[in-house]
Write a protein that holds these residues in place. Sequence first.
Motif, PDB file in Angstrom:
ATOM      1  N   ARG A  23       0.831  -1.212   0.000  1.00  0.00           N
ATOM      2  CA  ARG A  23       0.000   0.000   0.000  1.00  0.00           C
ATOM      3  C   ARG A  23       0.857   1.250   0.000  1.00  0.00           C
ATOM      4  NH1 ARG A  23      -1.667   3.193   4.061  1.00  0.00           N
ATOM      5  NH2 ARG A  23      -0.918   1.711   5.625  1.00  0.00           N
ATOM      6  N   GLU A  24       1.901   1.259   0.830  1.00  0.00           N
ATOM      7  CA  GLU A  24       2.729   2.463   0.883  1.00  0.00           C
ATOM      8  C   GLU A  24       3.607   2.604  -0.352  1.00  0.00           C
ATOM      9  OE1 GLU A  24       3.465   3.578   5.420  1.00  0.00           O
ATOM     10  OE2 GLU A  24       3.117   1.444   5.094  1.00  0.00           O
ATOM     11  N   THR A  25       4.086   1.492  -0.892  1.00  0.00           N
ATOM     12  CA  THR A  25       4.812   1.566  -2.161  1.00  0.00           C
ATOM     13  C   THR A  25       3.941   2.222  -3.232  1.00  0.00           C
ATOM     14  OG1 THR A  25       6.195  -0.375  -1.698  1.00  0.00           O
ATOM     15  CG2 THR A  25       5.870   0.200  -4.013  1.00  0.00           C
ATOM     16  N   LEU A  26       2.691   1.799  -3.320  1.00  0.00           N
ATOM     17  CA  LEU A  26       1.790   2.362  -4.334  1.00  0.00           C
ATOM     18  C   LEU A  26       1.457   3.817  -4.047  1.00  0.00           C
ATOM     19  CD1 LEU A  26      -0.564  -0.691  -4.885  1.00  0.00           C
ATOM     20  CD2 LEU A  26       1.121   0.227  -6.486  1.00  0.00           C
ATOM     21  N   ARG A  50       8.880  -7.327  -3.911  1.00  0.00           N
ATOM     22  CA  ARG A  50       7.560  -6.783  -3.592  1.00  0.00           C
ATOM     23  C   ARG A  50       7.363  -5.409  -4.219  1.00  0.00           C
ATOM     24  NH1 ARG A  50       4.906  -9.241   0.895  1.00  0.00           N
ATOM     25  NH2 ARG A  50       3.317  -7.623   0.649  1.00  0.00           N
ATOM     26  N   ALA A  51       8.347  -4.525  -4.084  1.00  0.00           N
ATOM     27  CA  ALA A  51       8.220  -3.197  -4.687  1.00  0.00           C
ATOM     28  C   ALA A  51       8.270  -3.281  -6.207  1.00  0.00           C
ATOM     29  CB  ALA A  51       9.316  -2.265  -4.168  1.00  0.00           C
ATOM     30  N   SER A  52       9.151  -4.117  -6.754  1.00  0.00           N
ATOM     31  CA  SER A  52       9.266  -4.246  -8.212  1.00  0.00           C
ATOM     32  C   SER A  52       7.939  -4.644  -8.842  1.00  0.00           C
ATOM     33  CB  SER A  52      10.323  -5.307  -8.564  1.00  0.00           C
ATOM     34  OG  SER A  52      11.536  -5.076  -7.911  1.00  0.00           O
ATOM     35  N   LEU A  53       7.275  -5.604  -8.226  1.00  0.00           N
ATOM     36  CA  LEU A  53       5.993  -6.081  -8.749  1.00  0.00           C
ATOM     37  C   LEU A  53       4.931  -4.996  -8.671  1.00  0.00           C
ATOM     38  CD1 LEU A  53       6.254  -9.543  -7.006  1.00  0.00           C
ATOM     39  CD2 LEU A  53       6.217  -9.227  -9.489  1.00  0.00           C
ATOM     40  N   CYS A  54       4.912  -4.253  -7.552  1.00  0.00           N
ATOM     41  CA  CYS A  54       3.961  -3.137  -7.426  1.00  0.00           C
ATOM     42  C   CYS A  54       4.195  -2.097  -8.513  1.00  0.00           C
ATOM     43  CB  CYS A  54       4.098  -2.476  -6.058  1.00  0.00           C
ATOM     44  SG  CYS A  54       3.401  -3.425  -4.684  1.00  0.00           S
ATOM     45  N   LEU A  55       5.459  -1.764  -8.742  1.00  0.00           N
ATOM     46  CA  LEU A  55       5.784  -0.746  -9.735  1.00  0.00           C
ATOM     47  C   LEU A  55       5.419  -1.200 -11.142  1.00  0.00           C
ATOM     48  CD1 LEU A  55       9.250   0.327  -8.280  1.00  0.00           C
ATOM     49  CD2 LEU A  55       7.145   1.684  -8.243  1.00  0.00           C
ATOM     50  N   ALA A  56       5.684  -2.470 -11.433  1.00  0.00           N
ATOM     51  CA  ALA A  56       5.340  -2.978 -12.766  1.00  0.00           C
ATOM     52  C   ALA A  56       3.837  -2.956 -13.003  1.00  0.00           C
ATOM     53  CB  ALA A  56       5.887  -4.398 -12.925  1.00  0.00           C
ATOM     54  N   VAL A  64      10.463  -2.172 -15.913  1.00  0.00           N
ATOM     55  CA  VAL A  64      11.066  -2.218 -14.583  1.00  0.00           C
ATOM     56  C   VAL A  64      12.205  -3.224 -14.595  1.00  0.00           C
ATOM     57  CG1 VAL A  64      10.681  -2.662 -12.124  1.00  0.00           C
ATOM     58  CG2 VAL A  64       8.855  -1.631 -13.510  1.00  0.00           C
ATOM     59  N   LEU A  65      13.376  -2.783 -14.127  1.00  0.00           N
ATOM     60  CA  LEU A  65      14.532  -3.663 -13.969  1.00  0.00           C
ATOM     61  C   LEU A  65      14.782  -3.837 -12.471  1.00  0.00           C
ATOM     62  CD1 LEU A  65      16.966  -5.248 -15.081  1.00  0.00           C
ATOM     63  CD2 LEU A  65      18.247  -3.092 -15.101  1.00  0.00           C
ATOM     64  N   ALA A  66      14.684  -5.069 -11.991  1.00  0.00           N
ATOM     65  CA  ALA A  66      14.888  -5.384 -10.576  1.00  0.00           C
ATOM     66  C   ALA A  66      16.273  -5.987 -10.397  1.00  0.00           C
ATOM     67  CB  ALA A  66      13.816  -6.353 -10.095  1.00  0.00           C
ATOM     68  N   ILE A  67      17.034  -5.431  -9.447  1.00  0.00           N
ATOM     69  CA  ILE A  67      18.430  -5.844  -9.252  1.00  0.00           C
ATOM     70  C   ILE A  67      18.625  -6.323  -7.812  1.00  0.00           C
ATOM     71  CG2 ILE A  67      20.829  -5.066  -9.188  1.00  0.00           C
ATOM     72  CD1 ILE A  67      19.759  -5.172 -12.002  1.00  0.00           C
ATOM     73  N   TRP A 110      14.354   3.291  -7.591  1.00  0.00           N
ATOM     74  CA  TRP A 110      13.609   2.885  -6.388  1.00  0.00           C
ATOM     75  C   TRP A 110      14.515   2.025  -5.512  1.00  0.00           C
ATOM     76  CZ3 TRP A 110       8.622   4.751  -6.365  1.00  0.00           C
ATOM     77  CH2 TRP A 110       7.811   4.395  -5.274  1.00  0.00           C
ATOM     78  N   CYS A 111      14.453   2.222  -4.213  1.00  0.00           N
ATOM     79  CA  CYS A 111      15.187   1.355  -3.287  1.00  0.00           C
ATOM     80  C   CYS A 111      14.503   1.395  -1.928  1.00  0.00           C
ATOM     81  CB  CYS A 111      16.646   1.795  -3.160  1.00  0.00           C
ATOM     82  SG  CYS A 111      17.592   0.755  -2.001  1.00  0.00           S
TER      83      CYS A 111
END
Length: 249
Positions: A23-26, A50-56, A64-67, A110-111
């Motif tokens: 929720r807060e990521t979004l 979790r954040a990568s999926l929300c952003l995508a 989105v590139l997740a590292i 994003w981090c």
Amino acid sequence: MTPETAFWLLFEDLPRHAPGSDRETLNWARCVAPLRPGARIIDLGCGIGRASLCLARHFPEATVLAIDLHAPFIEKVTAEAKRQGLTNLEARVGDFSKVDPSWETFDLLWCEGAAYHLGFGGALATWRPLLTPSGQAVVTEATWLNKAAPANLLEFWGREYPGMESLGPNTVAAQDAGFQVVDSFGLSRSAWWDEYYRPLRARCDALEPQAAEEPALRDAIAMARREIEACIEGYYYVGYVAYWLKRPG
């Protein structure tokens, strides 16, 4: 078992690896300035994504590139993105302590919960070249909310994260790294406890029998329990803050 192996065992099945919530990521994603169609986003230290999926999901017209350095986490991100049908998310093994030229540049960096590995100012200075002119960043950082804390909390955090600062010094550090601080957002108590520390405590409990024969795992569990207790006691003194940053054009 090595200390590193013990650490990964403790964290590998947790729903997230730092305080936070979808929720807060979004909410933060909705706050940033609108992104152009075809924008590129990078999530550094993504963990299990979790954040990568929300952003995508939130930015379907962006890529989105997740590292993350830990290959099993990247495998989990890739599998979950496939399960959700998120063709705009790619996950790669990578070391965010240095900029990989193959990552190119991004409109949004994003981090969540990982910048402390380099120190807040050091992380921002390292990552600034990844952003396009006028690019944005959202970075969460453990932050002193009130340094008039009990002695035991000062001692704990002085040992565990001596570089932790309050909002003012972090703002200066961001400016010194070449960023404008647009805004900052405190993380809710639920995002600390319900989303992170309650599952971490349950994981510690589940691994206790195995830890009896594994000194490294026993140490990792003890360290996690100390952090949990310190954060329960010190919620009004220390919190995660999301810093919304912009690289001047």
